[in-house]
Scaffold this motif. Structure first.
Motif, PDB file in Angstrom:
ATOM      1  N   LYS A 151     -55.745  17.074  -2.666  1.00  0.00           N
ATOM      2  CA  LYS A 151     -54.172  16.907  -2.223  1.00  0.00           C
ATOM      3  C   LYS A 151     -54.432  15.933  -1.191  1.00  0.00           C
ATOM      4  O   LYS A 151     -53.398  15.101  -1.311  1.00  0.00           O
ATOM      5  CB  LYS A 151     -53.582  18.203  -2.014  1.00  0.00           C
ATOM      6  CG  LYS A 151     -53.549  19.114  -2.995  1.00  0.00           C
ATOM      7  CD  LYS A 151     -52.593  18.400  -4.027  1.00  0.00           C
ATOM      8  CE  LYS A 151     -52.468  19.188  -5.610  1.00  0.00           C
ATOM      9  NZ  LYS A 151     -51.532  18.628  -6.440  1.00  0.00           N
ATOM     10  N   THR A 152     -55.280  15.794  -0.062  1.00  0.00           N
ATOM     11  CA  THR A 152     -55.119  15.102   0.801  1.00  0.00           C
ATOM     12  C   THR A 152     -55.339  13.648   0.424  1.00  0.00           C
ATOM     13  O   THR A 152     -54.816  12.682   0.592  1.00  0.00           O
ATOM     14  CB  THR A 152     -55.948  15.370   2.040  1.00  0.00           C
ATOM     15  OG1 THR A 152     -55.641  16.888   2.340  1.00  0.00           O
ATOM     16  CG2 THR A 152     -55.889  14.532   3.219  1.00  0.00           C
ATOM     17  N   HIS A 155     -52.477  12.442  -1.327  1.00  0.00           N
ATOM     18  CA  HIS A 155     -51.366  12.004  -0.573  1.00  0.00           C
ATOM     19  C   HIS A 155     -51.734  10.778   0.085  1.00  0.00           C
ATOM     20  O   HIS A 155     -51.016   9.717   0.360  1.00  0.00           O
ATOM     21  CB  HIS A 155     -51.139  13.044   0.409  1.00  0.00           C
ATOM     22  CG  HIS A 155     -50.377  14.308  -0.288  1.00  0.00           C
ATOM     23  ND1 HIS A 155     -49.158  14.135  -0.684  1.00  0.00           N
ATOM     24  CD2 HIS A 155     -50.832  15.499  -0.409  1.00  0.00           C
ATOM     25  CE1 HIS A 155     -48.727  15.122  -1.219  1.00  0.00           C
ATOM     26  NE2 HIS A 155     -49.697  16.165  -0.787  1.00  0.00           N
ATOM     27  N   GLU A 156     -52.961  10.418   0.593  1.00  0.00           N
ATOM     28  CA  GLU A 156     -53.420   9.262   1.140  1.00  0.00           C
ATOM     29  C   GLU A 156     -53.393   8.063   0.157  1.00  0.00           C
ATOM     30  O   GLU A 156     -52.834   7.129   0.336  1.00  0.00           O
ATOM     31  CB  GLU A 156     -54.786   9.568   1.911  1.00  0.00           C
ATOM     32  CG  GLU A 156     -54.955  10.071   2.880  1.00  0.00           C
ATOM     33  CD  GLU A 156     -56.272  10.074   3.651  1.00  0.00           C
ATOM     34  OE1 GLU A 156     -57.290   9.469   3.230  1.00  0.00           O
ATOM     35  OE2 GLU A 156     -56.655  10.878   4.405  1.00  0.00           O
TER      36      GLU A 156
END
Length: 169
Positions: A151-152, A155-156
């Protein structure tokens, strides 16, 4: 001459009397010999009798002593046998008690060992349960970390792609 005749008469009388005395002496000597022989025979018989009685007494005493020695020997052997039997019985009893104590101690040790094995098994089962729980938790944590990392990253990427769009615009 009369003196010579008297002397001859006296000599004759003495000769006669001497023959009688010699005969009496011979009779006395024979009687004494007989008495001495009788006394000697009686003494020999008494000595032989005394010797025989002494031999019999010695034999009786010897037989009594042998019997007493045999009796004493038999009693001592019986006492030794009795003592030996009592000692064997005591040794056997002691041995049996020691074996019983050893078996009892063995049983107690086996019981303690069995109890220890049960407790150890129970602890290992609890440890295994805890480790399984920790593995599950770690696995879930890993999945969560992986999910959060994805998810990170997403998102990035989104942020970069938006930052890239913002730079283009």
């Amino acid at each position: 001459m009369e003196g010579a005749t008297i002397v001859q008469q006296i000599l004759k009388a003495l000769d006669l009397h001497c023959g009688k005395i010699q005969q009496q002496m011979k009779e006395m000597e024979d009687r004494l010999r007989t008495e001495i022989q009788d006394t000697e025979s009686r003494l020999r018989a008494e000595i032989q009798d005394t010797e025989n009685r002494l031999r019999a007494e010695i034999q009786d005493t010897e037989n009594r002593l042998r019997a007493e020695i045999q009796d004493t020997e038999n009693r001592l052997r019986a006492e030794i046998q009795d003592t030996e039997n009592r000692l064997r019985a005591e040794i056997q009893d002691t041995e049996n008690r020691l074996y019983a104590q050893i078996r009892e101690t063995e049983d107690r040790l086996h019981q303690k060992l069995s109890d220890l094995e049960k407790r150890t098994d129970a602890r290992f089962e609890r440890l295994e349960t805890k480790m399984n729980y920790w593995r599950l938790e770690w696995s879930e944590t890993q999945e969560t970390v992986d999910f959060l990392a994805r998810k990170t990253l997403q998102h990035e990427r989104k942020l970069r792609s938006r930052a890239g769009q913002n730079e283009i615009s």
